[in-house]
Design a protein around this motif. Structure first.
Motif, PDB file in Angstrom:
ATOM      1  N   ARG A 146     -27.461  -1.034  29.968  1.00 40.93           N
ATOM      2  CA  ARG A 146     -27.814   0.118  29.146  1.00 40.93           C
ATOM      3  C   ARG A 146     -26.693   1.145  29.205  1.00 40.93           C
ATOM      4  O   ARG A 146     -26.091   1.348  30.254  1.00 40.93           O
ATOM      5  N   THR A 147     -26.464   1.799  28.081  1.00 41.83           N
ATOM      6  CA  THR A 147     -25.523   2.907  28.000  1.00 41.83           C
ATOM      7  C   THR A 147     -26.288   4.093  27.427  1.00 41.83           C
ATOM      8  O   THR A 147     -27.019   3.945  26.454  1.00 41.83           O
ATOM      9  N   TYR A 148     -26.124   5.258  28.046  1.00 42.17           N
ATOM     10  CA  TYR A 148     -26.906   6.435  27.675  1.00 42.17           C
ATOM     11  C   TYR A 148     -26.001   7.625  27.386  1.00 42.17           C
ATOM     12  O   TYR A 148     -24.938   7.768  27.983  1.00 42.17           O
ATOM     13  N   ILE A 149     -26.495   8.510  26.549  1.00 41.78           N
ATOM     14  CA  ILE A 149     -25.934   9.845  26.406  1.00 41.78           C
ATOM     15  C   ILE A 149     -27.011  10.807  26.883  1.00 41.78           C
ATOM     16  O   ILE A 149     -28.179  10.694  26.488  1.00 41.78           O
ATOM     17  N   TYR A 150     -26.619  11.726  27.746  1.00 44.35           N
ATOM     18  CA  TYR A 150     -27.544  12.722  28.270  1.00 44.35           C
ATOM     19  C   TYR A 150     -27.233  14.081  27.648  1.00 44.35           C
ATOM     20  O   TYR A 150     -26.074  14.418  27.401  1.00 44.35           O
ATOM     21  N   LEU A 151     -28.296  14.865  27.415  1.00 42.20           N
ATOM     22  CA  LEU A 151     -28.176  16.235  26.932  1.00 42.20           C
ATOM     23  C   LEU A 151     -28.807  17.148  27.972  1.00 42.20           C
ATOM     24  O   LEU A 151     -29.991  16.977  28.303  1.00 42.20           O
ATOM     25  N   ASN A 152     -28.011  18.060  28.491  1.00 37.33           N
ATOM     26  CA  ASN A 152     -28.483  19.048  29.475  1.00 37.33           C
ATOM     27  C   ASN A 152     -29.214  18.401  30.652  1.00 37.33           C
ATOM     28  O   ASN A 152     -30.248  18.862  31.111  1.00 37.33           O
ATOM     29  N   GLY A 153     -28.685  17.265  31.121  1.00 33.24           N
ATOM     30  CA  GLY A 153     -29.207  16.611  32.315  1.00 33.24           C
ATOM     31  C   GLY A 153     -30.329  15.614  32.093  1.00 33.24           C
ATOM     32  O   GLY A 153     -30.834  15.045  33.051  1.00 33.24           O
ATOM     33  N   SER A 154     -30.718  15.399  30.831  1.00 33.71           N
ATOM     34  CA  SER A 154     -31.804  14.454  30.543  1.00 33.71           C
ATOM     35  C   SER A 154     -31.360  13.465  29.473  1.00 33.71           C
ATOM     36  O   SER A 154     -30.564  13.793  28.599  1.00 33.71           O
ATOM     37  N   GLU A 155     -31.950  12.278  29.535  1.00 33.94           N
ATOM     38  CA  GLU A 155     -31.636  11.249  28.552  1.00 33.94           C
ATOM     39  C   GLU A 155     -31.947  11.751  27.146  1.00 33.94           C
ATOM     40  O   GLU A 155     -33.016  12.299  26.892  1.00 33.94           O
ATOM     41  N   TYR A 156     -30.993  11.586  26.237  1.00 34.37           N
ATOM     42  CA  TYR A 156     -31.203  11.930  24.831  1.00 34.37           C
ATOM     43  C   TYR A 156     -31.658  10.655  24.152  1.00 34.37           C
ATOM     44  O   TYR A 156     -30.878   9.749  23.887  1.00 34.37           O
ATOM     45  N   SER A 157     -32.946  10.558  23.879  1.00 30.40           N
ATOM     46  CA  SER A 157     -33.573   9.283  23.545  1.00 30.40           C
ATOM     47  C   SER A 157     -32.980   8.500  22.386  1.00 30.40           C
ATOM     48  O   SER A 157     -32.965   7.279  22.443  1.00 30.40           O
ATOM     49  N   PRO A 158     -32.478   9.103  21.323  1.00 34.79           N
ATOM     50  CA  PRO A 158     -31.972   8.228  20.259  1.00 34.79           C
ATOM     51  C   PRO A 158     -30.616   7.601  20.572  1.00 34.79           C
ATOM     52  O   PRO A 158     -30.040   6.928  19.732  1.00 34.79           O
TER      53      PRO A 158
ATOM     54  N   ASP B  30     -24.906  24.020  25.643  1.00 36.31           N
ATOM     55  CA  ASP B  30     -25.435  22.668  25.822  1.00 36.31           C
ATOM     56  C   ASP B  30     -24.329  21.787  26.384  1.00 36.31           C
ATOM     57  O   ASP B  30     -23.150  21.993  26.069  1.00 36.31           O
ATOM     58  N   TYR B  31     -24.692  20.800  27.205  1.00 38.64           N
ATOM     59  CA  TYR B  31     -23.685  19.878  27.713  1.00 38.64           C
ATOM     60  C   TYR B  31     -24.163  18.439  27.571  1.00 38.64           C
ATOM     61  O   TYR B  31     -25.354  18.169  27.580  1.00 38.64           O
ATOM     62  N   VAL B  32     -23.191  17.545  27.392  1.00 41.99           N
ATOM     63  CA  VAL B  32     -23.482  16.120  27.228  1.00 41.99           C
ATOM     64  C   VAL B  32     -22.693  15.314  28.258  1.00 41.99           C
ATOM     65  O   VAL B  32     -21.605  15.706  28.672  1.00 41.99           O
ATOM     66  N   GLU B  33     -23.293  14.180  28.678  1.00 37.22           N
ATOM     67  CA  GLU B  33     -22.699  13.304  29.683  1.00 37.22           C
ATOM     68  C   GLU B  33     -22.962  11.852  29.297  1.00 37.22           C
ATOM     69  O   GLU B  33     -23.874  11.580  28.513  1.00 37.22           O
ATOM     70  N   ALA B  34     -22.182  10.937  29.865  1.00 37.78           N
ATOM     71  CA  ALA B  34     -22.338   9.502  29.603  1.00 37.78           C
ATOM     72  C   ALA B  34     -22.797   8.794  30.873  1.00 37.78           C
ATOM     73  O   ALA B  34     -22.229   9.010  31.953  1.00 37.78           O
ATOM     74  N   TYR B  35     -23.802   7.937  30.725  1.00 34.10           N
ATOM     75  CA  TYR B  35     -24.370   7.198  31.851  1.00 34.10           C
ATOM     76  C   TYR B  35     -24.491   5.721  31.506  1.00 34.10           C
ATOM     77  O   TYR B  35     -24.479   5.351  30.328  1.00 34.10           O
ATOM     78  N   ALA B  36     -24.663   4.899  32.523  1.00 31.22           N
ATOM     79  CA  ALA B  36     -24.883   3.461  32.326  1.00 31.22           C
ATOM     80  C   ALA B  36     -25.788   2.939  33.443  1.00 31.22           C
ATOM     81  O   ALA B  36     -25.938   3.562  34.498  1.00 31.22           O
TER      82      ALA B  36
END
Length: 188
Positions: A110-122, A151-157
């Motif tokens: 899975r690859t995710y984008i987070y918005l303000n510390g939480s998963e951004y679902s779409p 607002d801040y964004v991060e990348a997760y996996a």
């Protein structure tokens, strides 16, 4: 049949020059600074992230800027923060190239984008657990986001392996980036 339009100046309805040309291929734009795909950023990794825990969502350590138009990307905390006066619609994306240690079968990536510390679902990209990747692979997630100042964004996996083995993120093909869109009408 080819058609050609030749002009030296494009003006708006009020007679204001928007774009002009000197006739030698040099253009001058009088568009306001707000009509620009900035801020924009692209970050990579200076080295592989190794020994990551199985089935644990892990932030990508994107610590190397390729470009950062507004100095809004943080190479220590691996996040982009919307600067003052730059709220708007952004396209945010990440591609994370990952693999499992000792060649165990990867069940789900899975690859995710987070918005303000939480998963951004779409923005989640996920492999099919029936695919059983032997070594791993790369997954890309990207989404439009209506972002406010600060607002801040991060990348997760995350990788789930069949044997509970650790996994890695390869710096060779992993990226995290984004840019503000212009000339778009967007309504949530």
């Amino acid at each position: 049949m080819a058609s050609t339009i030749q002009v030296d100046t494009i003006k708006d309805i009020g007679g204001n020059t928007i774009i002009s040309s000197n006739g030698s291929g040099t253009f001058t734009s009088n568009l306001p600074a707000s009509v620009s795909n900035t801020p924009r950023f692209l970050a990579t990794m200076s080295g592989n992230q190794t020994g990551l825990s199985d089935a644990v969502i892990t932030k990508g350590s994107f610590n190397t800027e390729v470009f950062d138009s507004d100095s809004a990307y943080d190479t220590v905390n691996y996040k982009f923060t919307v600067p003052a006066g730059k709220a708007g619609v952004y396209y945010i994306y990440t591609k994370i190239d990952s693999s499992s240690d000792v060649g165990s079968t990867v069940r789900v990536m899975r690859t995710y984008i987070y918005l303000n510390g939480s998963e951004y679902s779409p923005s989640v990209a996920e492999s099919d657990p029936r695919d059983n990747y032997t070594l791993g692979g790369a997954f890309m997630a990207g989404t439009l986001m209506n972002l406010s100042v600060a607002d801040y964004v991060e990348a997760y996996a995350r990788i789930d392996t069949q044997g509970g083995n650790t996994w890695n993120i390869s710096s060779a093909f992993s990226v995290f980036g984004g840019f503000k869109l212009i000339w778009i009408i967007y309504q949530l």
